[in-house]
Every structure is written in structure tokens, then in C-alpha cells.
Design a protein around this motif. Sequence first.
Motif, mmCIF file in Angstrom:
data_model
loop_
_atom_site.group_PDB
_atom_site.id
_atom_site.type_symbol
_atom_site.label_atom_id
_atom_site.label_comp_id
_atom_site.label_asym_id
_atom_site.label_seq_id
_atom_site.Cartn_x
_atom_site.Cartn_y
_atom_site.Cartn_z
ATOM 1 N N LEU A 96 19.198 35.058 62.400
ATOM 2 C CA LEU A 96 18.490 36.046 63.089
ATOM 3 C C LEU A 96 18.781 37.669 62.294
ATOM 4 N N PRO A 97 17.512 38.439 62.336
ATOM 5 C CA PRO A 97 17.748 39.445 61.510
ATOM 6 C C PRO A 97 18.396 40.461 62.302
ATOM 7 N N VAL A 98 19.025 41.633 61.670
ATOM 8 C CA VAL A 98 19.785 42.617 62.521
ATOM 9 C C VAL A 98 18.671 43.792 63.008
ATOM 10 N N ILE A 99 18.950 44.090 64.389
ATOM 11 C CA ILE A 99 18.075 44.910 65.032
ATOM 12 C C ILE A 99 19.065 46.255 65.399
ATOM 13 N N ASP A 100 18.142 47.340 65.190
ATOM 14 C CA ASP A 100 18.599 48.614 65.509
ATOM 15 C C ASP A 100 17.718 49.210 66.345
ATOM 16 N N ILE A 101 18.673 49.625 67.463
ATOM 17 C CA ILE A 101 17.755 50.350 68.777
ATOM 18 C C ILE A 101 18.064 51.788 68.787
ATOM 19 N N PHE A 102 17.131 52.529 68.650
ATOM 20 C CA PHE A 102 17.424 53.996 68.761
ATOM 21 C C PHE A 102 16.705 54.620 69.967
ATOM 22 N N ILE A 103 17.654 55.189 70.850
ATOM 23 C CA ILE A 103 17.505 55.644 72.186
ATOM 24 C C ILE A 103 17.296 57.103 72.161
#
Length: 203
Positions: A96-103
Motif C-alpha cells: 500500500l502507498p504512504v498516505i499523508d493527511i493534512f487537517i
Amino acid sequence: MENYVHMHECHGHKISIIINRTHAILHSIAILFLIHYRLSFFFQHPPNITIPTLPWLLIFVSELLLYLAWLLAQSHRWRPVYRTVFPERLPADDKLPVIDIFICTADPNKEPSVEVMNTVISAMALDYPPEKLHVYVSDDAGSDATLRCTKEAWNFARYWVPFCRKYDLVTACPDVYFSSSEVDSGNFEGSEFKAAKTKMEVI
């Protein structure tokens, strides 16, 4: 690209397409007749009758704006698309790819820090490999209250995220989970889950 597997498929319902397009065509014909009536009214009335020109023009312009808004709204109805997802096609965790979540948040008065932190904790508790999930909080206001709440949310997430993963909870938002009358016990039931839930409520 040869080994790429689609995670979803798009398809349209022919009945919905036929109904939507028939309605759009009939509605357009009715609009054209009404526009013709509005334009020709100035030339067909008896000479001895005075028409209130300004109110009539204002009504006509308002109707034209409504027609334009309606026409723009037909783009997604002309060919409706429905998607079917296939979660079973997901690759193994190590692929699975790396996921970056920006809030992002800007004003703690308009965006209460508690609600922002619920979003942060929910993102941290996603069903995804933890080493490939990164959650970032961007506070444009640089508020001390947001910073303090972020630290508290991080401390709480140390207990909440393992709790969600262990019991496979669907509701990962703490505020929604504890305020809901329906108990989301995931794949577990019994005294062990109740004891763990009581401990989380105390934390």
C-alpha cells in the motif's frame, strides 16, 4: 501498468439516463415556449393597454437566471454515473502507498478545537498500516489553545487508536462513538469489551 487492478468500476443505469434526459428535453421545450411568450408579449398587446415595462423586465431577467441555474445543474443528471468499489482487490499492507493527511484550521472560535481534534483522532484511527499513515495539523492562527488540544489529542490517541484496531470499531470518532446510543462493539462482545470501553470513557 500491466498489473494495475482497478479498485472501482463506473457504470450508468439506462433507465435513469432515459428518464433524466426526457425530463430535461421536455423542461427545455417548456422554457423556450415561456421565453417566446415573454418576448412576444410586448408586441402582441392592444395599443390602448400600457404594460408596466420595468416589473415585466425584472421578472423576465429573474426567470432567465433561474433557467441558467437549472441548465447548469443538468450536467450530472444527463449521464449519471454510479461507482462500485472492490475493497477485496486492495493489495497487501506492504504494497500500500504512504498516505499523508493534512487537517487545516484557522480560527479556534469558528472551528472549535475539540471538533478539530476529533477529526485528527479519527484520521489516526483509520484502518490502514500505521507506519504508512501520517497525520498533520496545520494551524494558520498559531493558537495556543489548538496546540494544547493537539497535545491532549495525541495522549488520548495512544489509547484510542489501539482500542479501535483491537475491537475493529467502525465509528472511529470519539465524540460520535461516546454520544451514540447504539453500541459499536465491532467484532467483540462481552465483559472484556465493556471493561475496555469503560476504561476509555475514564481516559
